[in-house]
Design a protein around this motif. Structure first.
Motif, PDB file in Angstrom:
ATOM      1  N   LEU A  73       0.836  -1.211   0.000  1.00  0.00           N
ATOM      2  CA  LEU A  73       0.000   0.000   0.000  1.00  0.00           C
ATOM      3  C   LEU A  73       0.869   1.258   0.000  1.00  0.00           C
ATOM      4  O   LEU A  73       0.567   2.224  -0.705  1.00  0.00           O
ATOM      5  CB  LEU A  73      -0.946  -0.005   1.199  1.00  0.00           C
ATOM      6  N   ASN A  74       1.936   1.225   0.776  1.00  0.00           N
ATOM      7  CA  ASN A  74       2.827   2.389   0.824  1.00  0.00           C
ATOM      8  C   ASN A  74       3.472   2.670  -0.531  1.00  0.00           C
ATOM      9  O   ASN A  74       3.795   3.810  -0.840  1.00  0.00           O
ATOM     10  CB  ASN A  74       3.908   2.207   1.883  1.00  0.00           C
ATOM     11  N   GLN A  75       3.645   1.644  -1.326  1.00  0.00           N
ATOM     12  CA  GLN A  75       4.266   1.821  -2.635  1.00  0.00           C
ATOM     13  C   GLN A  75       3.421   2.705  -3.557  1.00  0.00           C
ATOM     14  O   GLN A  75       3.948   3.354  -4.445  1.00  0.00           O
ATOM     15  CB  GLN A  75       4.509   0.459  -3.290  1.00  0.00           C
ATOM     16  N   ILE A  76       2.105   2.720  -3.331  1.00  0.00           N
ATOM     17  CA  ILE A  76       1.225   3.488  -4.216  1.00  0.00           C
ATOM     18  C   ILE A  76       0.493   4.626  -3.509  1.00  0.00           C
ATOM     19  O   ILE A  76      -0.356   5.277  -4.112  1.00  0.00           O
ATOM     20  CB  ILE A  76       0.193   2.545  -4.889  1.00  0.00           C
ATOM     21  N   LYS A  77       0.841   4.889  -2.265  1.00  0.00           N
ATOM     22  CA  LYS A  77       0.091   5.885  -1.486  1.00  0.00           C
ATOM     23  C   LYS A  77       0.130   7.284  -2.082  1.00  0.00           C
ATOM     24  O   LYS A  77      -0.779   8.078  -1.853  1.00  0.00           O
ATOM     25  CB  LYS A  77       0.554   5.907  -0.034  1.00  0.00           C
ATOM     26  N   ASN A  78       1.159   7.603  -2.855  1.00  0.00           N
ATOM     27  CA  ASN A  78       1.244   8.931  -3.476  1.00  0.00           C
ATOM     28  C   ASN A  78       0.606   8.968  -4.857  1.00  0.00           C
ATOM     29  O   ASN A  78       0.590  10.021  -5.491  1.00  0.00           O
ATOM     30  CB  ASN A  78       2.700   9.388  -3.556  1.00  0.00           C
ATOM     31  N   ASP A  88      -5.232  -0.677   8.459  1.00  0.00           N
ATOM     32  CA  ASP A  88      -5.666  -1.501   9.597  1.00  0.00           C
ATOM     33  C   ASP A  88      -5.912  -2.935   9.142  1.00  0.00           C
ATOM     34  O   ASP A  88      -5.527  -3.891   9.814  1.00  0.00           O
ATOM     35  CB  ASP A  88      -6.944  -0.931  10.222  1.00  0.00           C
ATOM     36  N   TYR A  89      -6.542  -3.082   7.995  1.00  0.00           N
ATOM     37  CA  TYR A  89      -6.795  -4.418   7.449  1.00  0.00           C
ATOM     38  C   TYR A  89      -5.484  -5.157   7.195  1.00  0.00           C
ATOM     39  O   TYR A  89      -5.393  -6.365   7.403  1.00  0.00           O
ATOM     40  CB  TYR A  89      -7.577  -4.340   6.138  1.00  0.00           C
ATOM     41  N   SER A  90      -4.480  -4.417   6.741  1.00  0.00           N
ATOM     42  CA  SER A  90      -3.198  -5.064   6.458  1.00  0.00           C
ATOM     43  C   SER A  90      -2.606  -5.678   7.723  1.00  0.00           C
ATOM     44  O   SER A  90      -2.006  -6.749   7.667  1.00  0.00           O
ATOM     45  CB  SER A  90      -2.215  -4.083   5.811  1.00  0.00           C
ATOM     46  N   ASP A  91      -2.810  -5.023   8.861  1.00  0.00           N
ATOM     47  CA  ASP A  91      -2.325  -5.574  10.134  1.00  0.00           C
ATOM     48  C   ASP A  91      -3.052  -6.864  10.503  1.00  0.00           C
ATOM     49  O   ASP A  91      -2.450  -7.796  11.017  1.00  0.00           O
ATOM     50  CB  ASP A  91      -2.507  -4.557  11.269  1.00  0.00           C
ATOM     51  N   VAL A  92      -4.354  -6.891  10.242  1.00  0.00           N
ATOM     52  CA  VAL A  92      -5.149  -8.077  10.575  1.00  0.00           C
ATOM     53  C   VAL A  92      -4.814  -9.238   9.635  1.00  0.00           C
ATOM     54  O   VAL A  92      -4.661 -10.383  10.066  1.00  0.00           O
ATOM     55  CB  VAL A  92      -6.663  -7.761  10.505  1.00  0.00           C
TER      56      VAL A  92
END
Length: 139
Positions: A73-78, A88-92
């Motif tokens: 997700l961080n790769q495309i956040k920008n 949050d879902y990624s943590d679960v």
């Protein structure tokens, strides 16, 4: 966005949809429910959905061989809007990609499987919406 790879993104979504379908089928038709497998396929569906968005937005050096949704997700956040709840879902969902490969590492109940399917479905819908809008020339 220049030259989005819509076809490549659609292929990732097709595979994500299959993982999601397997998870739902197992939850609905197997008894006892194979909770570990359901959660694993749910995580896989979410991961492949995010990778579809990465492909759509042009991934330098090819698709990342990472399985951590947070990193993906961080790769495309920008490049695309990402709802905070997806982090949050990624943590679960994270433990379901690796830990599920080792018996008795996590305690799961049916509610965990339902939750994993719901989260993966939301991420899939988000990704599909981005791909569809790009395909229609909206982006």
């Amino acid at each position: 966005m220049a030259n989005p790879d819509v076809e490549g993104a659609r292929e990732w979504l097709r595979i994500a949809e299959s993982d999601l379908g397997v998870a739902k089928h197992l939850l609905e038709t197997y008894y006892p429910e194979p909770l570990e497998i359901i959660c694993f396929h749910s995580q896989q569906a979410a991961e492949k959905s995010v990778k579809a968005v990465i492909v759509l937005n042009g991934c330098q050096g090819g698709i990342p061989r990472k399985h951590d949704l947070f990193i993906l997700l961080n790769q495309i956040k920008n490049q695309v809007p990402i709802e905070e709840k997806f982090y949050d879902y990624s943590d679960v969902l994270a433990p379901y990609s690796i830990t599920m490969r080792y018996p008795h590492e996590l305690f799961l109940e049916k509610r965990h499987a339902r939750e994993a399917i719901r989260m993966a479905s939301e991420i899939y819908s988000w990704a599909k919406g981005l791909v569809d809008s790009s395909d229609a020339g909206i982006n």
